[in-house]
Motif scaffolding. Structure first.
Motif, PDB file in Angstrom:
ATOM      1  N   GLY A  42       0.887  -1.260  -0.070  1.00 35.78           N
ATOM      2  CA  GLY A  42      -0.105   0.002  -0.043  1.00 35.78           C
ATOM      3  C   GLY A  42       1.099   1.388   0.000  1.00 35.78           C
ATOM      4  O   GLY A  42       2.156   1.006   0.208  1.00 35.78           O
ATOM      5  N   GLU A  43       0.196   2.319  -0.498  1.00 33.87           N
ATOM      6  CA  GLU A  43       0.948   3.814  -0.510  1.00 33.87           C
ATOM      7  C   GLU A  43       0.098   4.753  -0.468  1.00 33.87           C
ATOM      8  O   GLU A  43      -1.279   4.463  -0.734  1.00 33.87           O
ATOM      9  CB  GLU A  43       1.914   3.711  -1.648  1.00 33.87           C
ATOM     10  CG  GLU A  43       1.342   3.578  -2.993  1.00 33.87           C
ATOM     11  CD  GLU A  43       2.289   2.765  -4.235  1.00 33.87           C
ATOM     12  OE1 GLU A  43       3.604   2.977  -3.859  1.00 33.87           O
ATOM     13  OE2 GLU A  43       1.943   2.562  -5.184  1.00 33.87           O
ATOM     14  N   VAL A  45      -1.775   6.762   1.199  1.00 39.18           N
ATOM     15  CA  VAL A  45      -2.957   6.829   1.974  1.00 39.18           C
ATOM     16  C   VAL A  45      -3.335   8.221   2.456  1.00 39.18           C
ATOM     17  O   VAL A  45      -2.423   9.001   3.023  1.00 39.18           O
ATOM     18  CB  VAL A  45      -2.702   5.699   3.376  1.00 39.18           C
ATOM     19  CG1 VAL A  45      -3.788   5.980   4.296  1.00 39.18           C
ATOM     20  CG2 VAL A  45      -2.630   4.457   2.928  1.00 39.18           C
ATOM     21  N   LYS A  77       6.591   1.894   3.584  1.00 42.70           N
ATOM     22  CA  LYS A  77       6.546   2.989   2.498  1.00 42.70           C
ATOM     23  C   LYS A  77       5.982   4.123   3.451  1.00 42.70           C
ATOM     24  O   LYS A  77       4.790   4.161   3.898  1.00 42.70           O
ATOM     25  CB  LYS A  77       5.879   2.914   1.536  1.00 42.70           C
ATOM     26  CG  LYS A  77       6.325   1.671   0.533  1.00 42.70           C
ATOM     27  CD  LYS A  77       5.637   1.667  -0.716  1.00 42.70           C
ATOM     28  CE  LYS A  77       6.712   0.836  -1.556  1.00 42.70           C
ATOM     29  NZ  LYS A  77       7.217  -0.380  -1.163  1.00 42.70           N
ATOM     30  N   HIS A  80       2.608   5.319   2.902  1.00 43.31           N
ATOM     31  CA  HIS A  80       1.239   4.430   3.421  1.00 43.31           C
ATOM     32  C   HIS A  80       1.201   4.671   4.718  1.00 43.31           C
ATOM     33  O   HIS A  80      -0.103   4.357   5.415  1.00 43.31           O
ATOM     34  CB  HIS A  80       2.066   3.108   3.357  1.00 43.31           C
ATOM     35  CG  HIS A  80       0.992   2.053   3.362  1.00 43.31           C
ATOM     36  ND1 HIS A  80       1.421   0.372   3.700  1.00 43.31           N
ATOM     37  CD2 HIS A  80      -0.135   1.776   3.166  1.00 43.31           C
ATOM     38  CE1 HIS A  80       0.566  -0.224   3.702  1.00 43.31           C
ATOM     39  NE2 HIS A  80      -0.626   0.607   3.462  1.00 43.31           N
ATOM     40  N   TYR A 263      -2.027  -1.870  -5.526  1.00 44.85           N
ATOM     41  CA  TYR A 263      -0.637  -1.892  -5.515  1.00 44.85           C
ATOM     42  C   TYR A 263       0.045  -2.463  -6.923  1.00 44.85           C
ATOM     43  O   TYR A 263       0.666  -1.841  -7.697  1.00 44.85           O
ATOM     44  CB  TYR A 263      -0.069  -2.649  -4.525  1.00 44.85           C
ATOM     45  CG  TYR A 263       1.327  -2.498  -4.503  1.00 44.85           C
ATOM     46  CD1 TYR A 263       2.162  -1.436  -3.819  1.00 44.85           C
ATOM     47  CD2 TYR A 263       2.197  -3.382  -4.947  1.00 44.85           C
ATOM     48  CE1 TYR A 263       3.478  -1.346  -3.844  1.00 44.85           C
ATOM     49  CE2 TYR A 263       3.714  -3.484  -4.959  1.00 44.85           C
ATOM     50  CZ  TYR A 263       4.104  -2.437  -4.486  1.00 44.85           C
ATOM     51  OH  TYR A 263       5.659  -2.340  -4.466  1.00 44.85           O
TER      52      TYR A 263
END
Ligand code: FDA
Length: 286
Positions: A42-43, A45, A77, A80, A263
């Motif tokens: 994930g990233e 956010v 990350k 994230h 992703y």
């Protein structure tokens, strides 16, 4: 892009959706004699509650790793866990993850994202380093600035992963040719070694691994000053066992999580080469 198209591309490279599934894969990796680093996919956010929820999942992962006695650290990350919201939000969340790393005597790696986040990621790294020594960052050999970053940050207790860099970057910021990127990878490795820093050589490029080995052996770089790192699921044609038999440390980067779909689509859009690798790898034996 429908899930049924993406799933075959993502499946070999994602260690499941839950931490239980991923930690089982880590156990198998450890049994092969390799270390691991684990990452929740994930990233970017944008929601504070979500960033805090991911943060607490990372905190809990340190406990699970400790309970299962795994040889595994954590890579995150920054966008994230808050950097897409603000630097302040990222600082709070990452400090909290780092405190758990410290409680469990483990290590935290800050992955490096695209160049709008580079300065802030180094800023977070410096803040982390002032709290707990077992923290590392990433330098990307495609960025023109990386040698200067390494020169500024390098010290005996500096720990950096070197990778080529996965994002699309403008010519003004980044080398575009594969040979220049490889040359700079070696330059960065030399710069880290000169300062006695610890390096993670993150690449699957067999020619680059050959060049690194030739340099390591001719310069007698101590084997406790570096490790090789690869992504989970990328076929390495027996190379990892060969490196292990030479007495070198290997670490496998294990991504997992329910956000594998978004992703993977982003990665495929950003770097269509990945689709080519997967198709090529389908026809290769390990
Ligand atoms: P190259 O792209 O030339 O690939 C060599 C061969 O490896 C290919 O021909 C293919 O067979 C195989 N391969 C490579 N990548 C593959 C993939 N994704 N799927 C399937 N096969 C693949 N980047 C970044 O910007 N920030 C970061 O923090 C990190 N972190 C990171 C950790 C680790 C452990 C690794 C190995 C890599 C990263 N990266 C990264 C990604 C890195 O920057 C780079 O994009 C990829 O590793 C691909 O570059 P290679 O050096 O492997 O060479």
């Amino acid at each position: 892009m429908p899930k049924w198209i993406t799933k075959p591309f993502a499946r070999p490279y994602v260690a499941g959706e839950t931490s239980e599934e991923a930690l089982l894969q880590v156990k198998a990796i450890n049994e092969r004699g390799f270390s691991a680093t684990i990452d929740i996919l994930g990233e970017h956010v944008a929601n504070k509650d979500k960033a805090r929820n991911i943060t607490s999942q990372y905190c809990d992962l340190y406990r699970l790793i400790d309970e299962c006695q795994l040889d595994c650290n954590i890579s995150i990350k920054p966008t994230h866990v808050g950097l897409f919201i603000s630097l302040a939000e990222a600082m709070v969340n990452i400090t909290s993850i780092l405190k758990h790393a410290k409680d469990y005597n483990n290590f935290l790696r800050l992955d490096m994202e695209n160049s709008p986040y580079t300065d802030q990621t180094f800023e977070i790294f410096k803040h982390c380093k002032s709290i707990y020594e077992n923290v590392g960052v990433v330098v990307q050999s495609y960025l023109h600035r990386s040698l200067e970053d390494v020169k500024q940050l390098s010290a005996v207790d500096f720990n950096a992963r070197i990778c080529k860099g996965i994002y699309q970057e403008a010519e003004a910021n980044a080398f575009q040719g594969s040979e220049e990127i490889k040359e700079n990878f070696i330059t960065l490795a030399r710069a880290l070694a000169t300062k006695g820093a610890y390096a993670g050589y993150a690449t699957h490029d067999q020619d680059l691994i050959d060049q690194l080995l030739a340099w390591i052996e001719s310069e007698k770089i101590p084997s406790d000053k570096f490790e090789f790192q690869v992504l989970y699921g990328v076929p390495m044609a027996g190379r990892l066992e060969e490196l292990k038999n030479k007495g070198y440390k290997i670490r496998v980067y294990v991504p997992f999580g329910p956000d594998w779909f978004d992703y993977s689509v982003r990665r495929l859009k950003e770097n269509p080469n990945i689709a080519g690798y997967v198709i090529k790898n389908m026809f290769k034996n390990e």
